[in-house]
Design a protein around this motif. Structure first.
Motif, short mmCIF file in Angstrom:
data_model
loop_
_atom_site.label_atom_id
_atom_site.label_comp_id
_atom_site.label_asym_id
_atom_site.label_seq_id
_atom_site.Cartn_x
_atom_site.Cartn_y
_atom_site.Cartn_z
N VAL A 73 -13.70 30.74 -9.92
CA VAL A 73 -12.78 30.14 -10.81
C VAL A 73 -13.13 29.11 -12.01
CG1 VAL A 73 -10.33 29.25 -10.96
CG2 VAL A 73 -10.99 30.52 -9.06
N GLY A 74 -13.18 29.54 -13.15
CA GLY A 74 -13.91 28.71 -14.09
C GLY A 74 -15.20 29.05 -14.29
N CYS A 75 -15.85 30.14 -14.40
CA CYS A 75 -17.04 30.38 -14.05
C CYS A 75 -18.17 30.05 -15.01
CB CYS A 75 -17.46 32.15 -13.92
SG CYS A 75 -17.06 32.98 -15.31
N GLY A 76 -18.01 29.41 -16.20
CA GLY A 76 -18.75 29.10 -17.07
C GLY A 76 -19.62 30.34 -17.63
N LEU A 77 -20.92 30.04 -17.91
CA LEU A 77 -21.79 30.83 -18.29
C LEU A 77 -22.31 31.48 -17.20
CD1 LEU A 77 -23.74 28.67 -21.04
CD2 LEU A 77 -21.68 29.96 -21.30
N GLY A 78 -21.93 31.57 -16.04
CA GLY A 78 -22.30 32.52 -14.89
C GLY A 78 -23.58 32.12 -14.07
N LYS A 79 -24.14 31.04 -14.34
CA LYS A 79 -25.32 30.30 -13.69
C LYS A 79 -24.82 30.30 -12.15
CE LYS A 79 -29.59 27.66 -14.30
NZ LYS A 79 -30.03 26.40 -14.99
N PRO A 80 -23.90 29.46 -11.75
CA PRO A 80 -23.79 29.34 -10.51
C PRO A 80 -23.20 30.65 -9.76
CG PRO A 80 -22.42 27.72 -11.58
CD PRO A 80 -22.93 28.61 -12.77
N ALA A 81 -22.38 31.57 -10.48
CA ALA A 81 -22.14 32.80 -9.56
C ALA A 81 -23.46 33.62 -9.35
CB ALA A 81 -21.22 33.55 -10.81
N VAL A 82 -24.42 33.71 -10.30
CA VAL A 82 -25.59 34.49 -10.01
C VAL A 82 -26.39 33.77 -8.92
CG1 VAL A 82 -28.01 34.88 -10.85
CG2 VAL A 82 -25.88 35.29 -12.52
N ARG A 83 -26.44 32.47 -9.03
CA ARG A 83 -26.99 31.71 -7.68
C ARG A 83 -26.33 32.11 -6.50
NH1 ARG A 83 -31.11 28.23 -8.92
NH2 ARG A 83 -31.92 26.70 -7.32
N VAL A 84 -25.31 31.96 -6.62
CA VAL A 84 -24.09 32.50 -5.25
C VAL A 84 -24.74 33.84 -4.65
CG1 VAL A 84 -22.15 32.72 -4.14
CG2 VAL A 84 -22.42 30.66 -5.61
N ALA A 85 -24.73 34.71 -5.52
CA ALA A 85 -25.05 35.92 -5.24
C ALA A 85 -26.25 36.41 -4.60
CB ALA A 85 -24.66 37.06 -6.52
N ARG A 86 -27.20 35.74 -5.32
CA ARG A 86 -28.63 36.01 -4.77
C ARG A 86 -28.73 35.15 -3.27
NH1 ARG A 86 -32.54 37.89 -7.43
NH2 ARG A 86 -31.87 37.76 -9.63
N ALA A 87 -28.27 34.11 -3.36
CA ALA A 87 -28.42 33.38 -2.10
C ALA A 87 -27.90 33.90 -0.92
CB ALA A 87 -28.07 31.99 -2.41
N THR A 88 -26.70 34.67 -1.06
CA THR A 88 -25.89 35.20 -0.09
C THR A 88 -25.80 36.52 -0.01
OG1 THR A 88 -23.89 35.34 -1.36
CG2 THR A 88 -24.41 32.94 -0.35
N GLY A 89 -25.92 37.35 -0.73
CA GLY A 89 -25.82 38.60 -0.85
C GLY A 89 -24.21 39.14 -1.00
#
Length: 273
Positions: A73-89
């Motif tokens: 929620v409030g993803c900004g430029l998506g850097k955390p989202a990408v990092r979450v996806a890569r780390a957790t699948g």
């Protein structure tokens, strides 16, 4: 995030704020539109390293893995989202009111080879277009600062599945004031909560607090750095916001004053089963 909310001290909608200030934040800070996490006074990490470290601190608290769905929620430029996806699948959906942010975030996911796993869409964090229990976990990385907290928390509690976690960071008011002064301040637009209020705020949203940690000392250098950035770019900001000289002076004073009064809290909660 709420498109109808105003930036405190101005008549500028939050949506316009992100569109206007985003390029400057990227230039002066990082593509992580959140504060940095420092290990101590001798920590010489760069802003990029310290903001990524903050993301990495939150990722395991989501409690997700491959096959799960996470809402940012409030993803900004998506850097955390990408990092979450890569780390957790996990599959991650990021929402923001800014089409500017969605465009850059979508480009980031594609460049990382995660276009199918990480997606972004325009949505209001206080009125989400998702069914109840649609996500296994919700991340709100400092974004709740820009929303009505009760409405945003209620929506997070609604869209996360029973037992699913909500992980968020927020700013709080840690100035030493009386209960009466705190109550009066709480009635003002954009007022920050006190640390002791979060248990009640979470309970109202149907969430059970698992962790409420004051991480102000780790984050506080970010406040000073942001203050310095604001002062160094005050002329550019004045043009962006169309400030009068008096408004510019008031904004500078407010930012400097708040630096010593802000706290940062890390919250982990889950929806009641």
């Amino acid at each position: 995030m709420q498109s109808d909310e105003k930036v405190p001290g101005t008549d500028l909608p939050q949506l316009d704020y992100y569109e206007l200030v985003g390029p400057m934040l990227r230039r002066e800070w990082d593509d992580n539109f959140h504060f940095a996490y420092w290990l101590g006074p001798d920590d010489d990490a760069t802003v990029e390293e310290a903001t990524d470290r903050f993301t990495d601190l939150l990722i395991p608290k989501l409690g997700v893995g491959a096959g799960k769905r996470v809402l940012d929620v409030g993803c900004g430029l998506g850097k955390p989202a990408v990092r979450v996806a890569r780390a957790t699948g996990a599959a991650v959906l990021g929402i923001t009111i800014s089409t500017y942010q969605i465009g850059l975030a979508t480009e980031r996911a594609a460049a990382e080879g995660l276009a199918e796993q990480v997606r972004f869409q325009q949505a209001d964090g206080t009125d989400m277009p998702f069914d109840e229990g649609s996500f296994d976990a919700v991340l709100a990385f400092e974004s709740i600062v820009h929303m009505d907290r009760r409405r945003a928390l209620a929506e997070m509690g609604r869209v996360v599945a029973p037992g699913g976690r909500v992980v968020l960071t927020d700013l709080f008011d840690r100035e030493d004031i009386t209960d009466e002064e705190a109550a009066e301040r709480a009635s003002r637009p954009g007022a920050l909560p006190r640390l002791a209020e979060y248990g009640e705020l979470l309970a109202e949203a149907g969430l059970v607090a698992d962790e409420i940690t004051d991480i102000s000392e780790n984050v506080s250098p970010s406040f000073t750095m942001m203050n310095d950035i604001t002062l160094a770019n005050k002329d550019e900001l004045a043009k962006l916001f169309n400030f009068t000289p008096e408004q510019s002076e008031e904004a500078e004073s407010m930012v400097g004053q708040m630096t010593g009064e802000l706290g940062c809290v890390l919250i982990v909660a889950h929806r009641k089963s």
